[in-house]
Design a protein around this motif. Sequence first.
Motif, mmCIF file in Angstrom:
data_model
loop_
_atom_site.group_PDB
_atom_site.id
_atom_site.type_symbol
_atom_site.label_atom_id
_atom_site.label_comp_id
_atom_site.label_asym_id
_atom_site.label_seq_id
_atom_site.Cartn_x
_atom_site.Cartn_y
_atom_site.Cartn_z
ATOM 1 N N HIS A 1 11.608 4.589 7.324
ATOM 2 C CA HIS A 1 12.566 3.685 7.980
ATOM 3 C C HIS A 1 13.995 4.033 7.534
ATOM 4 C CE1 HIS A 1 14.212 -0.056 9.589
ATOM 5 N NE2 HIS A 1 14.729 -0.289 8.405
ATOM 6 N N ASN A 2 14.180 4.174 6.232
ATOM 7 C CA ASN A 2 15.508 4.520 5.714
ATOM 8 C C ASN A 2 15.911 5.935 6.127
ATOM 9 O OD1 ASN A 2 16.129 2.042 4.461
ATOM 10 N ND2 ASN A 2 14.833 2.580 2.737
ATOM 11 N N PHE A 3 14.937 6.837 6.186
ATOM 12 C CA PHE A 3 15.217 8.195 6.623
ATOM 13 C C PHE A 3 15.650 8.214 8.097
ATOM 14 C CE2 PHE A 3 13.755 12.328 8.353
ATOM 15 C CZ PHE A 3 14.640 13.149 7.661
ATOM 16 N N PHE A 4 14.994 7.416 8.938
ATOM 17 C CA PHE A 4 15.383 7.341 10.345
ATOM 18 C C PHE A 4 16.813 6.825 10.481
ATOM 19 C CE2 PHE A 4 10.656 6.758 11.455
ATOM 20 C CZ PHE A 4 10.477 8.128 11.530
ATOM 21 N N ASN A 5 17.200 5.918 9.609
ATOM 22 C CA ASN A 5 18.573 5.426 9.615
ATOM 23 C C ASN A 5 19.533 6.568 9.277
ATOM 24 O OD1 ASN A 5 20.009 2.684 9.827
ATOM 25 N ND2 ASN A 5 21.012 3.711 8.103
ATOM 26 N N TYR A 6 19.186 7.349 8.262
ATOM 27 C CA TYR A 6 19.998 8.498 7.865
ATOM 28 C C TYR A 6 20.150 9.472 9.045
ATOM 29 C CZ TYR A 6 20.972 13.025 5.689
ATOM 30 O OH TYR A 6 21.499 14.258 5.389
ATOM 31 N N ILE A 7 19.045 9.782 9.724
ATOM 32 C CA ILE A 7 19.075 10.690 10.869
ATOM 33 C C ILE A 7 19.961 10.107 11.975
ATOM 34 C CG2 ILE A 7 17.684 11.702 12.738
ATOM 35 C CD1 ILE A 7 17.305 13.068 10.024
ATOM 36 N N ALA A 8 19.809 8.815 12.235
ATOM 37 C CA ALA A 8 20.609 8.168 13.277
ATOM 38 C C ALA A 8 22.100 8.249 12.956
ATOM 39 C CB ALA A 8 20.173 6.712 13.452
ATOM 40 N N VAL A 9 22.464 8.043 11.697
ATOM 41 C CA VAL A 9 23.873 8.144 11.300
ATOM 42 C C VAL A 9 24.377 9.567 11.542
ATOM 43 C CG1 VAL A 9 25.451 8.094 9.318
ATOM 44 C CG2 VAL A 9 23.848 6.214 9.680
ATOM 45 N N LYS A 10 23.560 10.565 11.214
ATOM 46 C CA LYS A 10 23.952 11.959 11.437
ATOM 47 C C LYS A 10 24.126 12.247 12.931
ATOM 48 C CE LYS A 10 24.093 13.439 7.262
ATOM 49 N NZ LYS A 10 25.384 13.739 6.664
ATOM 50 N N SER B 1 0.850 -1.191 0.000
ATOM 51 C CA SER B 1 0.000 0.000 0.000
ATOM 52 C C SER B 1 0.888 1.243 0.000
ATOM 53 C CB SER B 1 -0.881 -0.005 1.242
ATOM 54 O OG SER B 1 -0.098 0.225 2.396
ATOM 55 N N PRO B 2 0.336 2.398 -0.325
ATOM 56 C CA PRO B 2 1.128 3.637 -0.244
ATOM 57 C C PRO B 2 1.686 3.869 1.161
ATOM 58 C CG PRO B 2 -0.881 4.031 -1.469
ATOM 59 C CD PRO B 2 -0.992 2.647 -0.892
ATOM 60 N N GLU B 3 0.901 3.538 2.179
ATOM 61 C CA GLU B 3 1.379 3.712 3.549
ATOM 62 C C GLU B 3 2.576 2.810 3.845
ATOM 63 O OE1 GLU B 3 -2.880 4.944 3.332
ATOM 64 O OE2 GLU B 3 -1.818 3.152 2.688
ATOM 65 N N ALA B 4 2.540 1.579 3.348
ATOM 66 C CA ALA B 4 3.664 0.659 3.559
ATOM 67 C C ALA B 4 4.917 1.172 2.852
ATOM 68 C CB ALA B 4 3.308 -0.739 3.077
ATOM 69 N N ASN C 1 21.118 4.701 1.178
ATOM 70 C CA ASN C 1 19.780 4.572 0.592
ATOM 71 C C ASN C 1 18.967 3.446 1.210
ATOM 72 O OD1 ASN C 1 20.164 6.744 -1.080
ATOM 73 N ND2 ASN C 1 20.806 5.505 -2.829
ATOM 74 N N ASP C 2 19.614 2.357 1.564
ATOM 75 C CA ASP C 2 18.949 1.235 2.221
ATOM 76 C C ASP C 2 19.545 1.112 3.621
ATOM 77 O OD1 ASP C 2 18.258 -1.313 3.253
ATOM 78 O OD2 ASP C 2 18.064 -2.152 1.241
ATOM 79 N N GLY C 3 18.804 1.574 4.610
ATOM 80 C CA GLY C 3 19.313 1.624 5.982
ATOM 81 C C GLY C 3 19.712 0.277 6.540
ATOM 82 N N ASP C 4 18.913 -0.744 6.273
ATOM 83 C CA ASP C 4 19.235 -2.074 6.802
ATOM 84 C C ASP C 4 20.493 -2.646 6.145
ATOM 85 O OD1 ASP C 4 17.096 -1.962 8.508
ATOM 86 O OD2 ASP C 4 15.807 -3.252 7.305
ATOM 87 N N LYS D 1 8.481 2.444 4.610
ATOM 88 C CA LYS D 1 9.810 1.964 4.205
ATOM 89 C C LYS D 1 10.743 3.152 3.981
ATOM 90 C CE LYS D 1 12.900 -0.925 2.521
ATOM 91 N NZ LYS D 1 13.896 -1.415 3.446
ATOM 92 N N ASN D 2 10.231 4.206 3.331
ATOM 93 C CA ASN D 2 11.049 5.398 3.117
ATOM 94 C C ASN D 2 11.390 6.083 4.441
ATOM 95 O OD1 ASN D 2 11.373 5.353 0.287
ATOM 96 N ND2 ASN D 2 9.293 6.092 0.032
#
Length: 151
Positions: A42-51, A32-35, A78-81, A39-40
Motif C-alpha cells: 500500500h505504501n509502495f503504491f503511494n510512492y509509485i503514484a507520487v513518482k 498475518s504476514p500477508e496483512a 514512508n506512510d502513504g496515508d 500494508k507495505n
Amino acid sequence: MQTKKLLLFHPLKLPKNLSRDESLYEGFGEASPEAKASKNLHNFFNYIAVKIVSAQLQSYNPEAYKELMEFLNTHSLNDGDKFCASLMRESSRHKGLALRILEVRSAYCKHDFEWDNLKRLASKMVDESNTKLMREYVLETSPATEKETGK
C-alpha cells in the motif's frame, strides 16, 4: 523386499488442534504476514503514484511540480496515508495533488501492478537465495580443497 517411502510434508502444516490464525503467527503481533506485506505494498503504491504524478507535472505544470517537490522535501513517504492526509491539508492546490495521487495509486494497484509477476519473482528470489546460502555454507564447512572447488 520392503521399500521405504519418503514422507513429504508441507513446511507450514499444523497439527489438527491448531488453526492457522491461532498460533502460527503469534510472533507477528496483530497481523498475518500477508496483512503486513499488503500494508507495505500500500505504501509502495503511494510512492509509485507520487513518482508518476510528479513526472506528469514536470512536463505540463512546472509550478505544481515545484510545490510537490518542496512538500516531498519536508514530508516522508514512508506512510502513504499520512503523506496524503498532510498534503490534502496543506492548501487547496495541494489537495488537488493529493486527490490525483490517490487516484493514481488506486489505478496502479488495480490495473497496472503485475501480481502474478510479483509471486513469480518473490518465489524465484527465495529459491535462489536459499540455494546460494546453502552452497556457501557447504563450501565454507566442507574439507574440500581449492583444487576441487575451483576457488
